[in-house]
Design an enzyme around this catalytic site. Sequence first.
Site, PDB file in Angstrom:
ATOM      1  N   THR A 163       0.850  -1.457   0.104  1.00  0.00           N
ATOM      2  CA  THR A 163      -0.265  -0.094   0.105  1.00  0.00           C
ATOM      3  C   THR A 163       0.819   1.380   0.141  1.00  0.00           C
ATOM      4  O   THR A 163       2.166   0.924   0.378  1.00  0.00           O
ATOM      5  CB  THR A 163      -0.670   1.073   1.484  1.00  0.00           C
ATOM      6  N   ASN A 209      -0.341   3.874   0.955  1.00  0.00           N
ATOM      7  CA  ASN A 209      -1.270   4.401   1.934  1.00  0.00           C
ATOM      8  C   ASN A 209      -0.601   4.565   3.335  1.00  0.00           C
ATOM      9  O   ASN A 209      -0.416   3.298   4.680  1.00  0.00           O
ATOM     10  CB  ASN A 209      -2.819   4.272   2.145  1.00  0.00           C
ATOM     11  N   LYS A 218      -2.887   3.815   6.066  1.00  0.00           N
ATOM     12  CA  LYS A 218      -3.444   2.055   6.469  1.00  0.00           C
ATOM     13  C   LYS A 218      -2.686   1.101   6.703  1.00  0.00           C
ATOM     14  O   LYS A 218      -2.743   0.556   8.025  1.00  0.00           O
ATOM     15  CB  LYS A 218      -3.617   1.327   4.780  1.00  0.00           C
ATOM     16  N   ASP A 233      -7.753  -3.120   0.047  1.00  0.00           N
ATOM     17  CA  ASP A 233      -8.689  -2.084  -0.837  1.00  0.00           C
ATOM     18  C   ASP A 233     -10.071  -2.089  -0.457  1.00  0.00           C
ATOM     19  O   ASP A 233     -10.555  -3.191   0.075  1.00  0.00           O
ATOM     20  CB  ASP A 233      -8.876  -2.715  -2.929  1.00  0.00           C
ATOM     21  N   TYR A 284     -12.290   9.174   5.775  1.00  0.00           N
ATOM     22  CA  TYR A 284     -13.356   9.545   6.393  1.00  0.00           C
ATOM     23  C   TYR A 284     -13.637   8.854   7.994  1.00  0.00           C
ATOM     24  O   TYR A 284     -15.002   9.607   7.863  1.00  0.00           O
ATOM     25  CB  TYR A 284     -14.604   8.638   5.412  1.00  0.00           C
ATOM     26  N   ARG A 317     -11.229  -2.923   9.105  1.00  0.00           N
ATOM     27  CA  ARG A 317     -10.242  -3.420   8.440  1.00  0.00           C
ATOM     28  C   ARG A 317      -9.032  -4.729   9.327  1.00  0.00           C
ATOM     29  O   ARG A 317      -8.611  -5.184   8.894  1.00  0.00           O
ATOM     30  CB  ARG A 317      -8.733  -1.800   8.881  1.00  0.00           C
TER      31      ARG A 317
HETATM   32  P1  ITT Z   1      -3.559   1.802  -1.797  1.00  0.00           P
HETATM   33  O1  ITT Z   1      -4.571   1.685  -2.823  1.00  0.00           O
HETATM   34  O2  ITT Z   1      -1.881   2.937  -2.363  1.00  0.00           O
HETATM   35  O3  ITT Z   1      -3.363   1.043  -0.492  1.00  0.00           O
HETATM   36  P2  ITT Z   1      -4.947   4.243  -1.200  1.00  0.00           P
HETATM   37  O4  ITT Z   1      -5.746   5.270  -0.223  1.00  0.00           O
HETATM   38  O5  ITT Z   1      -5.106   4.781  -2.392  1.00  0.00           O
HETATM   39  O6  ITT Z   1      -4.234   3.842  -0.902  1.00  0.00           O
HETATM   40  P3  ITT Z   1      -7.904   2.535  -1.536  1.00  0.00           P
HETATM   41  O7  ITT Z   1      -7.849   3.148  -3.164  1.00  0.00           O
HETATM   42  O8  ITT Z   1      -8.087   1.287  -1.027  1.00  0.00           O
HETATM   43  O9  ITT Z   1      -6.794   3.305  -1.081  1.00  0.00           O
HETATM   44  O10 ITT Z   1      -8.644   3.274  -0.861  1.00  0.00           O
HETATM   45  C1  ITT Z   1      -9.217   3.352   0.098  1.00  0.00           C
HETATM   46  C2  ITT Z   1     -10.155   5.309   0.745  1.00  0.00           C
HETATM   47  O11 ITT Z   1     -10.783   4.456   1.669  1.00  0.00           O
HETATM   48  C3  ITT Z   1      -8.853   5.905   1.586  1.00  0.00           C
HETATM   49  O12 ITT Z   1      -7.762   6.843   0.877  1.00  0.00           O
HETATM   50  C4  ITT Z   1      -9.661   5.942   2.349  1.00  0.00           C
HETATM   51  O13 ITT Z   1     -10.281   7.488   1.815  1.00  0.00           O
HETATM   52  C5  ITT Z   1     -11.061   5.597   2.480  1.00  0.00           C
HETATM   53  N1  ITT Z   1     -10.681   4.942   3.524  1.00  0.00           N
HETATM   54  C6  ITT Z   1     -10.586   3.417   4.198  1.00  0.00           C
HETATM   55  N2  ITT Z   1     -10.300   3.035   4.997  1.00  0.00           N
HETATM   56  C7  ITT Z   1     -10.747   4.081   6.231  1.00  0.00           C
HETATM   57  C8  ITT Z   1     -10.785   4.402   7.441  1.00  0.00           C
HETATM   58  O14 ITT Z   1     -10.476   3.277   8.232  1.00  0.00           O
HETATM   59  N3  ITT Z   1     -10.927   5.434   8.170  1.00  0.00           N
HETATM   60  C9  ITT Z   1     -11.327   6.001   7.291  1.00  0.00           C
HETATM   61  N4  ITT Z   1     -11.132   6.036   5.730  1.00  0.00           N
HETATM   62  C10 ITT Z   1     -10.885   5.527   5.863  1.00  0.00           C
END
Ligand code: ITT
Length: 200
Positions: free
Chosen positions: A12, A14, A17, A74, A158, A185
């Site tokens: 990831t 992020n 995460k 994801d 969020y 998660r």
């Molecule tokens: P990777 O693909 O590199 O893992 P990303 O942020 O692009 O990172 P996603 O495409 O899975 O990941 O997008 C998930 C989005 O959903 C994330 O950017 C947040 O905006 C939201 N999100 C996911 N889990 C969350 C959480 O626990 N709390 C708040 N927002 C969350």
Amino acid sequence: MKRSTRQILAATNNTDKLREIRQILNGSDWEVVSLNDFPPYPEPPENAETLVENALEKAREGYQHTGIITLADDSGLEVDYLNGRPGVHSARYAGENASYDDNVDLLLREIDGAQENERTARFRCVMALVGAGIEQWWEGVSEGIIIETRKGSSGFGYDPVFWSHELGKTFAEASSEDKNRVSHRGQALIGLSNVLNELT
Ligand code: ITT
């Protein structure tokens, strides 16, 4: 006796995460390494329309480029008033380079005027595991409602507007331990942890 540690890659970009994945897997026999520990490789496009396909694709790509057993997350927020949006597009809801704040602002605008009983929502996370002959995924869901203004400063994304039914507060008001215990998660990582435990 010291237990031996094996490495698992969290594919990831992020860092929020990544932090939560590390917290949740802390205490297992697995050390979570990140994409920063490897030379960069081309990111999968993430243009599939399902969390499962995106998570599997990210995990396959990670395993292929590093040879290390890889997990990928994801996830997204599904808001009933918006017919399930932003869903799989949660990261880029307000545009390609949208910040968390941009996304939350757009969500609050789009849901403005909805009654409390129309504000139901859920976070969904798909966690994929690829490598060592395994290709599997698990899903976790956490239910709540979208409140009208931000509350709390922990977590990410969020979290400040997601009021969790299980915690009776927003994810951003909760400690990381509490969020991880009930979160999408945390739930998705239970099945994955069981498989990892069998591998050690
Ligand atoms: P990777 O693909 O590199 O893992 P990303 O942020 O692009 O990172 P996603 O495409 O899975 O990941 O997008 C998930 C989005 O959903 C994330 O950017 C947040 O905006 C939201 N999100 C996911 N889990 C969350 C959480 O626990 N709390 C708040 N927002 C969350």
